[in-house]
Design a protein around this motif. Sequence first.
Motif, short mmCIF file in Angstrom:
data_model
loop_
_atom_site.label_atom_id
_atom_site.label_comp_id
_atom_site.label_asym_id
_atom_site.label_seq_id
_atom_site.Cartn_x
_atom_site.Cartn_y
_atom_site.Cartn_z
N LEU A 14 0.83 -1.21 0.00
CA LEU A 14 0.00 0.00 0.00
C LEU A 14 0.86 1.26 0.00
O LEU A 14 0.63 2.21 -0.75
N GLN A 18 1.22 3.88 -3.07
CA GLN A 18 0.85 5.28 -2.90
C GLN A 18 1.99 6.21 -3.29
O GLN A 18 1.79 7.21 -3.98
N GLN A 501 -1.96 1.80 -9.58
CA GLN A 501 -3.28 1.74 -8.96
C GLN A 501 -3.72 0.30 -8.77
O GLN A 501 -4.26 -0.08 -7.72
N ASN A 502 -3.47 -0.54 -9.76
CA ASN A 502 -3.80 -1.96 -9.65
C ASN A 502 -2.98 -2.63 -8.56
O ASN A 502 -3.48 -3.50 -7.82
N TYR A 504 -1.79 -1.13 -5.92
CA TYR A 504 -2.34 -0.64 -4.66
C TYR A 504 -3.61 -1.42 -4.31
O TYR A 504 -3.81 -1.85 -3.16
N ASN A 505 -4.49 -1.60 -5.32
CA ASN A 505 -5.73 -2.35 -5.07
C ASN A 505 -5.46 -3.80 -4.69
O ASN A 505 -6.14 -4.37 -3.82
N SER A 507 -2.78 -4.95 -3.14
CA SER A 507 -2.31 -4.96 -1.76
C SER A 507 -3.47 -4.79 -0.78
O SER A 507 -3.52 -5.42 0.29
N SER A 508 -4.39 -3.93 -1.17
CA SER A 508 -5.56 -3.72 -0.31
C SER A 508 -6.39 -4.98 -0.18
O SER A 508 -6.83 -5.36 0.93
N ARG A 509 -6.59 -5.66 -1.30
CA ARG A 509 -7.36 -6.92 -1.25
C ARG A 509 -6.60 -7.98 -0.46
O ARG A 509 -7.20 -8.79 0.25
N ASN A 512 -7.22 -7.37 3.09
CA ASN A 512 -8.58 -7.80 3.44
C ASN A 512 -8.66 -9.30 3.65
O ASN A 512 -9.34 -9.79 4.57
#
Length: 527
Positions: A14, A18, A501-502, A504-505, A507-509, A512
């Motif tokens: 993340l 960023q 952006q992908n 980052y997404n 890493s976010s998933r 989760n």
Amino acid sequence: MSLMGSLYIGASGLQTGQNALNTTAHNMSNIDTKGYTRQQVQLGTRNYVTISKNGSSISYQQTGLGVNYTNVKQIRDYFLDRTYRRESGRSAFYETSADAIEEVENLFQELDGEAFTDAINNLWVSVQELSKDPSNSVNQGLFIQRSSEFLTRASAVYNGLCEYQDNLNLNIKKQVDTINKYGQRICELNEQILKIEAGQVEHANDLRDERNKLTDELSAMGNIHLREDLDGNFIITFEGQEFVKADSYNKIMLQTDKVTGFYTPYWQQLAKTEADGTIDIDRAKLFDVTQEISTATNTDIGSLKSMVIARGDRRATYKDLDPKIYDKEISQSIMMNVQAEFDQLINKVTTKINEVFQKAADAYPGSDYMKDPNTGQAIKIFVTKSGPDMTTANLMIDDTIKQSPSLLGFIKDDKKVDQETADALKDLFTSEDYTLNPNVKTKTNFVNYYNNLISQVANTGSVLRGISENQTMTADNVSAAREQVLGVSSDEEMSNMIMFQNAYNASSRYINVISELLEHVIMTLGR
């Protein structure tokens, strides 16, 4: 690795995503910023954690700690930078020379609405009319009037050449001041960049952009050589001498000529101070103007050098066409070359006309014929204001003959018309005895001399403009190639933005998923 530890891997993704997005956004926002260099993100792996050192294993059991934002580097090409700076300096040299010759063309072609060629043509017409009827007082008065107009317009043209020399001189001072200012600022940037990058915590890319931009502008003014030391300092030599060091620079000074006011740039550290306080700059001069201008030897680089050579070091006169000094001191200077050739025309016309009347007076030694009644000496149409030099700036019409043109008379003691003297004046303008300079072999007469001078200026201007246009095209091509490397491409940055952006997404998933696993484990064990 434990599930809790896995959260740190996702967090590193993340954070890195960023930061990469911020860098991409920074590139996009500066897409039209002059001098900005595209920045590129470099990613690396964090250190691995060894889980087991079982000797029976083929290799250690290790797990990674995620991604690391290792560096943001500028994308530049050293070869293209060096080539661009050399070619832009050469382009500036020829552009300055072309501007100078264009100014000379303007001076000759237009003078308060009338070209100078009218003055010499009118003088030639008056001589022709005088030869038809030498004893006619109207023709004599017209001849003196046209001679006066000839000198007046000649003086205006010569003064115009001198004024442009003065203009070049002022621009030389301004450019030297700018060069010194750039040198001082580059030294300041060296220090600031070193302070920021000393700990390798961050890179002073924007400061580096400013430093590179100043270096680009400096390269248009002179021949520079750049190297970057291990600490990231720019070390710059200017015209073969060390100019910018790590934290200091060698200032360029100006010596002012007491007669002309011309500035001569020199290196302060190389100048020698004499016992009487005067400064000897013979070995400290910034430029050796006696060098042949050549692309092969890179002596045709920089607008400052071009201005110094075009201006010359003095007001040139017909004396400077001496073969002993012409090639060495005059031929390469646009202004001095034209000044000397133009002054030669004025000198020859006035001197030869005076000689005709001197010869007429000498033919009658015991007579007052063709002699000034006040001095008893032979009549002189043209006299000097001071000293013996018959130069454009020092010539005037004799007051006595100006007030009384009829003193010419052209009537000998035997009451016969002196047609021989009138014809001799006419022959002066048609005798092909003169060349523009020692390197021109074709001889010409007074009638065509000025036209040949104009043709020479026009040809020189055409050649210089052609070289300037070609050199500008070369510099533009190199600049375009360099821009492809360091310039910001909106399409490429948009692709990077989608990629980061992908990431980052993703890493976010990942976080989760780990969070859901932890929740499941806790809830299950809690029961």
